[in-house]
Design a protein around this motif. Structure first.
Motif, PDB file in Angstrom:
ATOM      1  N   ALA A   1       0.829  -1.195   0.000  1.00  0.00           N
ATOM      2  CA  ALA A   1       0.000   0.000   0.000  1.00  0.00           C
ATOM      3  C   ALA A   1       0.866   1.248   0.000  1.00  0.00           C
ATOM      4  CB  ALA A   1      -0.911   0.000   1.228  1.00  0.00           C
ATOM      5  N   GLY A   2       0.540   2.212  -0.818  1.00  0.00           N
ATOM      6  CA  GLY A   2       1.261   3.471  -0.880  1.00  0.00           C
ATOM      7  C   GLY A   2       2.324   3.513  -1.950  1.00  0.00           C
ATOM      8  N   LEU A   3       2.997   2.406  -2.220  1.00  0.00           N
ATOM      9  CA  LEU A   3       4.078   2.415  -3.204  1.00  0.00           C
ATOM     10  C   LEU A   3       3.544   2.683  -4.604  1.00  0.00           C
ATOM     11  CD1 LEU A   3       7.019   2.059  -3.975  1.00  0.00           C
ATOM     12  CD2 LEU A   3       6.664  -0.430  -3.986  1.00  0.00           C
ATOM     13  N   SER A   4       2.358   2.169  -4.898  1.00  0.00           N
ATOM     14  CA  SER A   4       1.789   2.350  -6.238  1.00  0.00           C
ATOM     15  C   SER A   4       1.651   3.817  -6.602  1.00  0.00           C
ATOM     16  CB  SER A   4       0.424   1.663  -6.331  1.00  0.00           C
ATOM     17  OG  SER A   4       0.547   0.277  -6.109  1.00  0.00           O
ATOM     18  N   SER A   5       1.278   4.643  -5.639  1.00  0.00           N
ATOM     19  CA  SER A   5       1.099   6.061  -5.937  1.00  0.00           C
ATOM     20  C   SER A   5       2.425   6.709  -6.314  1.00  0.00           C
ATOM     21  CB  SER A   5       0.475   6.792  -4.741  1.00  0.00           C
ATOM     22  OG  SER A   5       1.345   6.759  -3.627  1.00  0.00           O
ATOM     23  N   TYR A   6       3.506   6.260  -5.729  1.00  0.00           N
ATOM     24  CA  TYR A   6       4.815   6.795  -6.079  1.00  0.00           C
ATOM     25  C   TYR A   6       5.193   6.398  -7.499  1.00  0.00           C
ATOM     26  CZ  TYR A   6       5.714   8.435  -1.346  1.00  0.00           C
ATOM     27  OH  TYR A   6       5.657   9.130  -0.166  1.00  0.00           O
ATOM     28  N   LEU A   7       4.863   5.164  -7.890  1.00  0.00           N
ATOM     29  CA  LEU A   7       5.196   4.695  -9.235  1.00  0.00           C
ATOM     30  C   LEU A   7       4.379   5.448 -10.276  1.00  0.00           C
ATOM     31  CD1 LEU A   7       5.415   0.848  -8.587  1.00  0.00           C
ATOM     32  CD2 LEU A   7       7.170   2.619  -8.269  1.00  0.00           C
ATOM     33  N   ARG A   8       3.105   5.628 -10.005  1.00  0.00           N
ATOM     34  CA  ARG A   8       2.247   6.335 -10.965  1.00  0.00           C
ATOM     35  C   ARG A   8       2.679   7.789 -11.101  1.00  0.00           C
ATOM     36  NH1 ARG A   8      -1.998   3.086  -8.234  1.00  0.00           N
ATOM     37  NH2 ARG A   8      -2.637   1.469  -9.737  1.00  0.00           N
ATOM     38  N   THR A   9       3.040   8.426  -9.989  1.00  0.00           N
ATOM     39  CA  THR A   9       3.506   9.810 -10.054  1.00  0.00           C
ATOM     40  C   THR A   9       4.793   9.906 -10.847  1.00  0.00           C
ATOM     41  OG1 THR A   9       2.470  10.331  -7.930  1.00  0.00           O
ATOM     42  CG2 THR A   9       4.230  11.812  -8.688  1.00  0.00           C
TER      43      THR A   9
ATOM     44  N   GLU B   1       7.222  17.796   6.982  1.00  0.00           N
ATOM     45  CA  GLU B   1       7.287  18.730   5.863  1.00  0.00           C
ATOM     46  C   GLU B   1       8.619  18.627   5.122  1.00  0.00           C
ATOM     47  OE1 GLU B   1       4.725  20.534   4.917  1.00  0.00           O
ATOM     48  OE2 GLU B   1       3.557  19.664   6.564  1.00  0.00           O
ATOM     49  N   LEU B   2       8.619  19.095   3.853  1.00  0.00           N
ATOM     50  CA  LEU B   2       9.812  19.027   3.023  1.00  0.00           C
ATOM     51  C   LEU B   2      10.497  20.374   2.864  1.00  0.00           C
ATOM     52  CD1 LEU B   2       8.522  16.745   0.122  1.00  0.00           C
ATOM     53  CD2 LEU B   2       9.644  16.072   2.246  1.00  0.00           C
ATOM     54  N   ALA B   3       9.918  21.425   3.410  1.00  0.00           N
ATOM     55  CA  ALA B   3      10.474  22.766   3.232  1.00  0.00           C
ATOM     56  C   ALA B   3      11.920  22.822   3.716  1.00  0.00           C
ATOM     57  CB  ALA B   3       9.632  23.795   3.992  1.00  0.00           C
ATOM     58  N   GLY B   4      12.791  23.367   2.853  1.00  0.00           N
ATOM     59  CA  GLY B   4      14.183  23.524   3.222  1.00  0.00           C
ATOM     60  C   GLY B   4      15.053  22.315   2.944  1.00  0.00           C
ATOM     61  N   PHE B   5      14.457  21.208   2.459  1.00  0.00           N
ATOM     62  CA  PHE B   5      15.252  20.020   2.182  1.00  0.00           C
ATOM     63  C   PHE B   5      16.010  20.189   0.868  1.00  0.00           C
ATOM     64  CE2 PHE B   5      12.870  16.513   4.739  1.00  0.00           C
ATOM     65  CZ  PHE B   5      13.191  17.190   5.906  1.00  0.00           C
ATOM     66  N   PRO B   6      17.142  19.520   0.719  1.00  0.00           N
ATOM     67  CA  PRO B   6      17.911  19.620  -0.532  1.00  0.00           C
ATOM     68  C   PRO B   6      17.166  18.965  -1.692  1.00  0.00           C
ATOM     69  CG  PRO B   6      18.846  17.930   0.891  1.00  0.00           C
ATOM     70  CD  PRO B   6      17.804  18.635   1.707  1.00  0.00           C
ATOM     71  N   PRO B   7      17.410  19.381  -2.937  1.00  0.00           N
ATOM     72  CA  PRO B   7      16.665  18.867  -4.096  1.00  0.00           C
ATOM     73  C   PRO B   7      17.196  17.522  -4.580  1.00  0.00           C
ATOM     74  CG  PRO B   7      18.208  20.537  -4.807  1.00  0.00           C
ATOM     75  CD  PRO B   7      18.328  20.479  -3.304  1.00  0.00           C
TER      76      PRO B   7
ATOM     77  N   PRO C   1      15.041  11.441  -4.879  1.00  0.00           N
ATOM     78  CA  PRO C   1      13.904  10.870  -4.158  1.00  0.00           C
ATOM     79  C   PRO C   1      12.993  11.935  -3.548  1.00  0.00           C
ATOM     80  CG  PRO C   1      15.921   9.675  -3.633  1.00  0.00           C
ATOM     81  CD  PRO C   1      16.326  10.891  -4.394  1.00  0.00           C
ATOM     82  N   LEU C   2      13.582  13.062  -3.127  1.00  0.00           N
ATOM     83  CA  LEU C   2      12.753  14.111  -2.537  1.00  0.00           C
ATOM     84  C   LEU C   2      11.896  14.801  -3.589  1.00  0.00           C
ATOM     85  CD1 LEU C   2      15.115  15.763   0.094  1.00  0.00           C
ATOM     86  CD2 LEU C   2      13.096  14.368   0.515  1.00  0.00           C
ATOM     87  N   ARG C   3      12.409  14.917  -4.821  1.00  0.00           N
ATOM     88  CA  ARG C   3      11.580  15.483  -5.886  1.00  0.00           C
ATOM     89  C   ARG C   3      10.361  14.608  -6.118  1.00  0.00           C
ATOM     90  NH1 ARG C   3      16.645  16.136  -8.834  1.00  0.00           N
ATOM     91  NH2 ARG C   3      17.344  18.301  -8.754  1.00  0.00           N
ATOM     92  N   LEU C   4      10.561  13.297  -6.098  1.00  0.00           N
ATOM     93  CA  LEU C   4       9.440  12.379  -6.260  1.00  0.00           C
ATOM     94  C   LEU C   4       8.479  12.500  -5.080  1.00  0.00           C
ATOM     95  CD1 LEU C   4       7.961  10.101  -7.681  1.00  0.00           C
ATOM     96  CD2 LEU C   4       9.547   8.483  -6.589  1.00  0.00           C
ATOM     97  N   GLU C   5       9.026  12.598  -3.871  1.00  0.00           N
ATOM     98  CA  GLU C   5       8.176  12.753  -2.684  1.00  0.00           C
ATOM     99  C   GLU C   5       7.317  14.011  -2.792  1.00  0.00           C
ATOM    100  OE1 GLU C   5       6.534  11.883   0.959  1.00  0.00           O
ATOM    101  OE2 GLU C   5       8.131  10.657   0.096  1.00  0.00           O
TER     102      GLU C   5
ATOM    103  N   ARG D   1      -4.018  12.039  -4.306  1.00  0.00           N
ATOM    104  CA  ARG D   1      -3.050  10.999  -3.997  1.00  0.00           C
ATOM    105  C   ARG D   1      -2.716  11.036  -2.503  1.00  0.00           C
ATOM    106  NH1 ARG D   1      -3.570   7.698  -8.204  1.00  0.00           N
ATOM    107  NH2 ARG D   1      -3.078   8.700 -10.182  1.00  0.00           N
ATOM    108  N   PRO D   2      -2.480   9.901  -1.918  1.00  0.00           N
ATOM    109  CA  PRO D   2      -2.125   9.894  -0.493  1.00  0.00           C
ATOM    110  C   PRO D   2      -0.745  10.491  -0.289  1.00  0.00           C
ATOM    111  CG  PRO D   2      -1.879   7.693  -1.417  1.00  0.00           C
ATOM    112  CD  PRO D   2      -2.507   8.537  -2.490  1.00  0.00           C
ATOM    113  N   SER D   3      -0.619  11.371   0.657  1.00  0.00           N
ATOM    114  CA  SER D   3       0.682  11.972   0.944  1.00  0.00           C
ATOM    115  C   SER D   3       1.409  11.135   1.979  1.00  0.00           C
ATOM    116  CB  SER D   3       0.490  13.402   1.470  1.00  0.00           C
ATOM    117  OG  SER D   3      -0.215  13.361   2.696  1.00  0.00           O
ATOM    118  N   ALA D   4       2.685  11.445   2.139  1.00  0.00           N
ATOM    119  CA  ALA D   4       3.473  10.745   3.145  1.00  0.00           C
ATOM    120  C   ALA D   4       2.917  11.055   4.523  1.00  0.00           C
ATOM    121  CB  ALA D   4       4.925  11.196   3.075  1.00  0.00           C
TER     122      ALA D   4
END
Length: 597
Positions: A33-41, A172-178, A181-185, A194-197
């Protein structure tokens, strides 16, 4: 065991730009559960380059019917690559991450590693994972150990190189490096519907963030008992402060690390681990590796982080290093005097006893057995000059710091037949062995030793042979109201007696830090804390502390200052009737000198 091929790089799924997942084995990916949304995105946004990450199935233990073992939580390695065709989409490879590939890290440790790689501090990690700050620090410490590195930067490099970056990311992702994997997140979270993290649950506010002291203690050998005294003294202080409500409502937490003090690299690693745990201050004891280069290497991790580091090595090398390189080591404070004061104190004590008539020396010959370690010299040229000015004839010889030949030492004492002999050896058990041997062959020499008798086990090991001997310490427990109250509390708390040095000084170090923090607008502001530490005067059970000199080393009374309110007394004890009594200096003496028979 899962049906995934253990180490195959074979494509096991294709995801179209429209979001259709075609699996090599039906349900092999969509079961998680949840991984599919990452693949589709990933298919929708048309990745410019492959993205690799870890996925922990622990929170999603769904299993395929009829597939035994697939329901067990596991860590997956996911690789998503552009399909490379006009219709877009992506190729997906998924297989289990073996224990070896992930360095034995657990799912939680992988989460922590990811947050470390994103640049978060331990307090931030604790908040995101809804755990205590100490728990977060422990996770960081363990993952660094498993990765075999000593810095967060090195751990980040391994995380990216070995695809250990783990999704989803908490908070939250604010301030994280680009990072890829973070771009995908971020894209997953931005996609409507879509379900968020999982966000970090709201944490119950229990008060201000604690103040954490990381402490290093001797772990083995002849110093184990003294290390236990140190730790118990610190724990007693922490308990007392927290019982009173902490520092401005902030509790104090204590993280102990135990190391072999003969191993300089082990001390460095311990301090590195504490720096990685984002402690607010570090306390250490003495080290037997005290060359300038060795001390510099030990202090540098804390100096780089800015964390105040308080130690009690009685080291002239440390004091000189701090004074000479003040810009680098502005955070390092030595809360006791230098061992080079011991020789001057020996001469001063004997001269006072002689001139007062309390002691009638048979000659003017003095014999000193100093350590052969030049970084631990106790009888300096200044002490020799002071002795000669007072009419003494000092003879200085050197003995091994670790394995002296006591038979040879006693022979040389009988050959010279001095009025008094000073033995500079800092291992309690070995010094007690010397005292027993020395008493078996009668000598009129007044025996004078340093520090080691402060350890509680010394008198038992000396087996009654220490009667009448003198010993000195530049950081000893005062025999006044403060010292007696500390002894009572220590006995009540631990069911054993405190020693006469290490327990008290570690107790004082915690209270000194608390006093500094209480005067800061922000106790987590290390620059402000250091300024306050240089300014304040603190009266502890081992005397007074003022660290405002250029070498940030405490003063010794009366050898370095005539003001006992800003220094620790150079206490001289005599063993009388099987007990230690302070005979000098005034006004701290608790008994007069008793001539030996």
């Amino acid at each position: 065991m899962s049906t995934f091929p253990p180490r195959s790089s074979e494509m096991i799924a294709v995801v179209s730009r429209a979001g259709e997942i075609r699996e090599r084995h039906r349900g092999e990916i969509t079961v998680h559960a949840g991984l599919s949304s990452y693949l589709r995105t990933a298919a929708r946004i048309e990745l410019p380059a492959p993205v690799c990450f870890a996925w922990d199935t622990g929170p999603d233990p769904a299993a395929l019917p009829g597939r035994p073992g697939t329901g067990r939580p596991q860590i997956l390695r996911v690789r998503i690559a552009p399909a490379g065709r006009p219709s877009g989409g992506c190729h997906v490879e998924v297989r289990p991450f073996t224990q070896e590939e992930r360095f034995g890290l657990t799912g939680r440790e992988l989460q922590v590693l990811t947050l470390v790689a994103c640049g978060l501090t331990n307090p931030d990690i604790a908040t995101r994972l809804t755990v205590s700050r100490r728990t977060a620090a422990t996770h960081v410490e363990r993952l660094l150990h498993k990765l075999g590195v000593t810095s967060r930067a090195a751990a980040t490099a391994i995380a990216l190189d070995r695809d250990l970056f783990t999704l989803p990311v908490r908070g939250e992702l604010a301030g994280f490096p680009p990072l890829g994997p973070l771009r995908l997140e971020a894209a997953v979270r931005d996609e409507p519907g879509r379900p968020s993290a999982p966000a970090a649950p709201r944490r119950r506010v229990t008060g201000p963030r604690p103040l954490v002291i990381g402490a290093v203690y001797p772990s083995a050998g002849d110093w184990l008992g003294d290390g236990l005294q140190m730790e118990q003294g610190a724990r007693l202080a922490v308990d007392e402060i927290n019982e009173r409500g902490g520092v401005a409502g902030r509790r104090i937490e204590h993280i102990p690390l135990r190391v072999n003090i003969q191993d300089s690299r082990a001390l460095e690693r311990a301090i590195e681990r504490l720096v990685g745990a984002d402690v607010d201050a570090i306390t250490t004891g003495y080290t037997l590796q005290r060359s300038r280069d060795s001390l510099s290497a030990q202090f540098l991790p804390a100096a780089s982080a800015g964390s105040p580091l308080l130690h009690h090595s009685t080291s002239a090398s440390a004091a000189d290093l701090i004074a000479d390189e003040s810009d680098t080591f502005s955070n390092v404070f030595q809360v006791c005097g230098r061992e080079s004061v011991y020789g001057i104190g020996f001469v001063r004590t004997l001269t006072t006893l002689r001139d007062s008539g309390a002691w009638r020396p048979a000659s003017n010959r003095l014999q000193v057995f100093d350590t052969d370690d030049t970084d631990m010299t106790t009888f300096t040229p200044s002490a020799t000059e002071a002795a000669e000015r007072a009419g003494w004839l000092p003879a200085v010889e050197h003995i091994s710091s670790f394995s002296p030949d006591w038979t040879d030492v006693i022979r040389r004492i009988h050959d010279l037949d001095p009025a008094a002999v000073m033995v500079a050896h800092f291992t309690a058990a070995q010094l007690a062995d010397f005292v027993r041997e020395f008493r078996r062959e009668p000598s009129d020499a007044l025996l004078y030793t340093l520090y080691s008798p402060s350890v509680p086990q010394f008198l038992d090991r000396a087996d009654g042979r220490a009667e009448g001997m003198l010993w000195a310490t530049v950081s000893g427990l005062y025999g006044d109201h403060f010292g007696h109250r500390f002894e009572r509390r220590f006995l009540q708390r631990f069911g054993s007696t405190s020693g006469l040095s290490s327990a008290g000084i570690r107790y004082d170090m915690v209270h000194l830090l608390a006093a500094a923090w209480s005067q800061c607008d922000s106790p987590h502001d290390t620059e402000e804390v250091k300024r306050v530490l240089r300014r304040i005067v603190h009266r502890g059970v081992n005397g007074s502390y003022h660290l405002g000199s250029p070498d940030q080393t405490n003063l010794v009374y009366p050898d370095q200052t005539a003001d006992p309110s800003i220094g620790q007394a150079h206490l001289v004890y005599q063993v009388q009737d099987g007990h230690h009594h302070i005979i000098a200096p005034a006004p701290y003496s608790t008994a007069p000198f008793r001539p030996t028979v």
